[in-house]
Motif scaffolding. Structure first.
Motif, mmCIF file in Angstrom:
data_model
loop_
_atom_site.group_PDB
_atom_site.id
_atom_site.type_symbol
_atom_site.label_atom_id
_atom_site.label_comp_id
_atom_site.label_asym_id
_atom_site.label_seq_id
_atom_site.Cartn_x
_atom_site.Cartn_y
_atom_site.Cartn_z
ATOM 1 N N HIS A 1 0.834 -1.204 0.000
ATOM 2 C CA HIS A 1 0.000 0.000 0.000
ATOM 3 C C HIS A 1 0.870 1.255 0.000
ATOM 4 O O HIS A 1 0.596 2.215 -0.742
ATOM 5 C CB HIS A 1 -0.912 -0.011 1.226
ATOM 6 C CG HIS A 1 -1.725 1.241 1.390
ATOM 7 N ND1 HIS A 1 -2.815 1.533 0.590
ATOM 8 C CD2 HIS A 1 -1.574 2.297 2.240
ATOM 9 C CE1 HIS A 1 -3.319 2.698 0.952
ATOM 10 N NE2 HIS A 1 -2.592 3.176 1.946
ATOM 11 N N GLU A 2 1.932 1.238 0.807
ATOM 12 C CA GLU A 2 2.822 2.407 0.864
ATOM 13 C C GLU A 2 3.547 2.609 -0.466
ATOM 14 O O GLU A 2 3.680 3.738 -0.961
ATOM 15 C CB GLU A 2 3.843 2.221 1.986
ATOM 16 C CG GLU A 2 4.762 3.407 2.190
ATOM 17 C CD GLU A 2 5.773 3.170 3.297
ATOM 18 O OE1 GLU A 2 6.557 4.091 3.587
ATOM 19 O OE2 GLU A 2 5.779 2.052 3.868
ATOM 20 N N PHE A 3 4.000 1.516 -1.067
ATOM 21 C CA PHE A 3 4.686 1.606 -2.356
ATOM 22 C C PHE A 3 3.748 2.169 -3.428
ATOM 23 O O PHE A 3 4.127 3.053 -4.203
ATOM 24 C CB PHE A 3 5.180 0.216 -2.763
ATOM 25 C CG PHE A 3 5.839 0.175 -4.119
ATOM 26 C CD1 PHE A 3 7.150 0.572 -4.280
ATOM 27 C CD2 PHE A 3 5.134 -0.257 -5.238
ATOM 28 C CE1 PHE A 3 7.766 0.544 -5.521
ATOM 29 C CE2 PHE A 3 5.732 -0.298 -6.485
ATOM 30 C CZ PHE A 3 7.053 0.103 -6.618
ATOM 31 N N ASN A 4 2.516 1.668 -3.466
ATOM 32 C CA ASN A 4 1.549 2.155 -4.461
ATOM 33 C C ASN A 4 1.198 3.628 -4.251
ATOM 34 O O ASN A 4 1.001 4.375 -5.210
ATOM 35 C CB ASN A 4 0.277 1.304 -4.420
ATOM 36 C CG ASN A 4 0.455 -0.044 -5.099
ATOM 37 O OD1 ASN A 4 1.316 -0.199 -5.963
ATOM 38 N ND2 ASN A 4 -0.337 -1.026 -4.712
ATOM 39 N N ARG A 5 1.124 4.027 -2.975
ATOM 40 C CA ARG A 5 0.795 5.423 -2.679
ATOM 41 C C ARG A 5 1.884 6.363 -3.200
ATOM 42 O O ARG A 5 1.589 7.351 -3.897
ATOM 43 C CB ARG A 5 0.630 5.605 -1.165
ATOM 44 C CG ARG A 5 0.337 7.046 -0.737
ATOM 45 C CD ARG A 5 0.222 7.147 0.770
ATOM 46 N NE ARG A 5 1.450 6.765 1.435
ATOM 47 C CZ ARG A 5 2.506 7.577 1.587
ATOM 48 N NH1 ARG A 5 2.476 8.822 1.086
ATOM 49 N NH2 ARG A 5 3.581 7.164 2.211
ATOM 50 N N VAL A 6 3.134 6.055 -2.902
ATOM 51 C CA VAL A 6 4.238 6.911 -3.353
ATOM 52 C C VAL A 6 4.385 6.825 -4.872
ATOM 53 O O VAL A 6 4.678 7.825 -5.538
ATOM 54 C CB VAL A 6 5.555 6.509 -2.651
ATOM 55 C CG1 VAL A 6 6.705 7.394 -3.115
ATOM 56 C CG2 VAL A 6 5.405 6.605 -1.143
ATOM 57 N N LEU A 7 4.163 5.635 -5.425
ATOM 58 C CA LEU A 7 4.261 5.464 -6.879
ATOM 59 C C LEU A 7 3.224 6.328 -7.593
ATOM 60 O O LEU A 7 3.519 6.967 -8.613
ATOM 61 C CB LEU A 7 4.057 3.991 -7.229
ATOM 62 C CG LEU A 7 4.249 3.595 -8.693
ATOM 63 C CD1 LEU A 7 5.688 3.837 -9.136
ATOM 64 C CD2 LEU A 7 3.872 2.133 -8.898
ATOM 65 N N THR A 8 2.019 6.370 -7.065
ATOM 66 C CA THR A 8 0.962 7.207 -7.657
ATOM 67 C C THR A 8 1.342 8.679 -7.593
ATOM 68 O O THR A 8 1.164 9.428 -8.569
ATOM 69 C CB THR A 8 -0.368 6.972 -6.923
ATOM 70 O OG1 THR A 8 -0.738 5.593 -7.060
ATOM 71 C CG2 THR A 8 -1.472 7.841 -7.515
ATOM 72 N N GLN A 9 1.881 9.121 -6.460
ATOM 73 C CA GLN A 9 2.325 10.510 -6.327
ATOM 74 C C GLN A 9 3.426 10.829 -7.332
ATOM 75 O O GLN A 9 3.455 11.908 -7.937
ATOM 76 C CB GLN A 9 2.821 10.766 -4.906
ATOM 77 C CG GLN A 9 1.737 10.667 -3.840
ATOM 78 C CD GLN A 9 2.309 10.778 -2.442
ATOM 79 O OE1 GLN A 9 3.529 10.857 -2.255
ATOM 80 N NE2 GLN A 9 1.433 10.785 -1.448
#
Length: 654
Positions: free
Chosen positions: A417-425
């Motif tokens: 979830h953290e990886f996807n959040r930063v990746l989206t940003q």
């Protein structure tokens, strides 16, 4: 033919174990491999299965040790040279002597030379097996580094000692001075031969690397053949082939690191090839262990239940002795381990001793015991192999139950979830920067934005079976539309046939499931060859046909017809239930449509914009490190994601 089928079954079991482990990683991979080997052992063709020991060492052990050498840091070797000498030579020899004398004492019927043979077999450790057992635990880096470097060289110590013991048994003579001299010659000679041959092979590969633009087709076979060539030459010189391939592997590892940036494509190909090969070979060995162990147990149990129990308890006693020797060696500071206090030294000493897992080399050495010595069958051969296999299983089981009490469970440095959040940003940042630059080519910009959006994490999971069925319907629709236009002589029939088959081949590569790929292929082929088969095979009909137009022009026209028909169809059937699957299919057709329609100029503009976007992403990650609390592992994963996407796009020739 039977041998080929058996090996094929062993490889299939290895792959199956990897699949099961990917789904249920709580249990170490080695146990899945042994369990599947156990199941194979009940097949009739494995009742008397044997593998030539010389081929086993050449085809399995040599490439495995070469790859371990490639992945070993030269600086780490220099730094841990004292620990390597202490564990891999001094402790190994001491263990062989103590275990051999103890075994001869408790099992008086076993000749002393054969007792030393068994001691030499069960002494070497296996770093890969250690990694499998400790995969979910926080092993101190220094301890793990020590275990990995130890396993590179104690294999050779065990092999040389085994050969000396077998020679003593066959001749009936043993000389400490002569044996020590022979040990040093074989040991040092193997290293020297490996270094020389490694340097020669590296020079050849470097020559091709620097004089050919695409040298992967040459350097990859050279690299894969290197361990077999080095091993054979060293063995012909009566030196340690294992040490030779380790030394050659270390030389190749230094070469690979120095050319990391000058030969990116080669490094990716080599690394991937060796990762797959080493994983397959290691798994093959543990599956083989599962195949042979039950049969040995049954044979021994049928011969004498008392003898079987004696062998079993002997194996337990030998394993305990080796564990205690390793603990005393570590606790007595004969090897350098990190220890801030006595408690930490106690814990790390037990971790080092319990992590002395036995695996590939031990099993290979057990199988290498000759059937005949001095024109007589080697006595106790089955017993020795059984004890060695039991020690391997114990060395896998005991750490699995005891290490969790000594080590903390490994914590993920970041969550999905953290990886996807930063990746989206990161993707949003790159897209906004591109849009703010007011690029004139809006078509190329929109396509780059579409490509960047594919980097985002997958928040909605599409059902792959539903996706495949959707592809079947859209491909059938596209074929039908193009066939209609070809019947009306609006495109060349030959070009229609060529285009249909090309798109079918491209789509089959997208679908991973073999059964769904076959169903797609069969459904579309039936459509092409059904009532409108004359589109495919008819040559010159009586009706007037357009001249055989340029394929590129016809392909663009057919792409437009098919694309618009598919998009209209997807919009019509879209619901909340199939939204994710529709998105996957639509994205495939949108990217394909743009690739076929774009001009050379548009392609260059797109490439420039995408390179610019990747630079924005790198900047975002660098800036985020300074402003947010991001773990080094998360930063590394993001940078790896960017570099991998950049590499895939820049080397794509679709």
């Amino acid at each position: 033919m039977e041998l080929f089928l058996n090996i094929l079954l062993l490889i299939a079991a290895t792959i199956t174990a990897n699949i099961i482990y990917a789904l249920f990683s709580q249990i170490p991979l080695a146990f899945y491999q042994i369990a599947l080997g156990f199941l194979l052992s009940w097949l009739p063709q494995f009742n008397n299965f044997t593998l030539n020991p010389e081929l086993f060492f050449l085809l399995i052990i040599a490439p495995l040790m070469f790859n371990e050498g490639q992945n070993t840091s030269y600086l780490s070797l220099r730094k841990n040279m004292k620990s390597i000498f202490s564990l891999a030579i001094v402790l190994a020899i001491l263990t062989i002597v103590i275990v051999g004398w103890f075994l001869n004492w408790v099992w008086s019927a076993l000749p002393l030379a054969l007792a030393f043979c068994l001691a030499a077999i069960i002494t070497p450790t296996d770093a890969v097996a250690v990694s499998s057992i400790t995969a979910n635990f926080e092993v101190p880096p220094k301890v793990m580094e020590t275990l990995e470097t130890e396993s590179l060289f104690n294999d050779a110590s065990g092999l040389v000692a085994l050969n000396l013991a077998l020679a003593a048994f066959s001749t009936g003579k043993f000389s400490v001075i002569s044996s020590s001299e022979n040990f040093l010659v074989v040991f040092v000679g193997g290293v020297v031969v490996g270094l020389i041959l490694g340097i020669v092979l590296v020079v050849v590969q470097t020559f091709f690397q620097r004089h050919l633009f695409d040298a992967a087709a040459i350097t990859l076979p050279f690299n894969v053949m290197a361990p077999f060539l080095v091993y054979l030459v060293a063995e012909e010189c009566h030196l340690s082939g294992i040490l030779a391939v380790v030394a050659a592997g270390i030389v190749h590892g230094i070469y690979k690191k120095r050319l990391r940036l000058t030969s990116t494509t080669n490094q990716v190909v080599l690394t991937t090839t060796w990762d797959i090969l080493s994983s397959l070979l290691n798994g093959f060995v543990f599956v083989l262990l599962g195949v042979t162990l039950p049969r040995n147990m049954i044979d021994l149990a049928q011969a004498s239940s008392l003898h079987f129990s004696v062998l079993l308890w002997s194996a337990v006693a030998l394993y305990i002795i080796m564990i205690l020797l390793r603990f005393v060696w570590a606790w007595g500071r004969m090897v350098k381990l990190p220890a801030a206090n006595a408690t930490e030294r106690w814990r790390n000493s037990w971790v080092l001793s319990l992590s002395g897992v036995h695996g590939t080399i031990t099993l290979a050495m057990a199988f290498s015991l000759p059937l005949v010595v001095r024109q007589h069958l080697l006595p106790f051969r089955t017993d020795l192999i059984f004890v060695a296999e039991t020690v391997i299983v114990l060395s896998l089981l005991v750490p699995t139950f005891l290490l969790p009490h000594l080590l903390d469970r490994q914590k993920d440095a970041f969550t999905i979830h953290e990886f996807n959040r930063v990746l989206t940003q990161m993707v949003d940042y790159a897209i906004n920067k591109l849009r703010s630059n007011d690029h004139q080519n809006s078509v190329a910009l929109n396509h780059v934005i579409t490509l960047l959006n594919t980097q985002r994490g997958h928040h909605e999971h599409a059902n792959l079976r539903k996706v495949a069925h959707l592809f079947q319907r859209t491909q059938s629709l596209e074929v039908a539309i193009i066939n209609d236009y070809a019947l009306n002589n609006q495109v060349s029939r030959e070009n229609a046939r060529r285009y249909n088959f090309k798109q079918l081949a491209n789509l089959r590569r997208v679908i991973a499931n073999p059964w769904l790929r076959f169903k797609l292929w069969w459904r579309v082929i039936r459509l092409i060859f059904s009532k409108k088969r004359k589109i495919v095979w008819a040559q010159r009909q009586q009706q007037q046909q357009p001249p055989n137009a340029d394929y590129t022009q016809d392909a663009q026209r057919m792409e437009n017809w098919g694309y618009h028909a598919v998009m209209k169809y997807l919009r019509r059937i879209r619901t909340k239930a199939n939204r994710s699957e529709i998105h996957v299919v639509r994205q495939y057709y949108e990217l394909r449509h743009h690739r076929i329609q774009q001009s050379v100029t548009e392609d260059e503009n797109e490439r420039e914009l995408l390179i610019e976007a990747f630079q924005y992403e790198y900047y975002f990650v660098q800036h985020a490190v300074q402003t947010e609390r991001m773990s080094p592992e998360l930063v590394s994963a993001l940078n790896e994601k960017i570099s991998t996407d950049q590499f895939v796009y820049m080397t794509s020739d679709d």
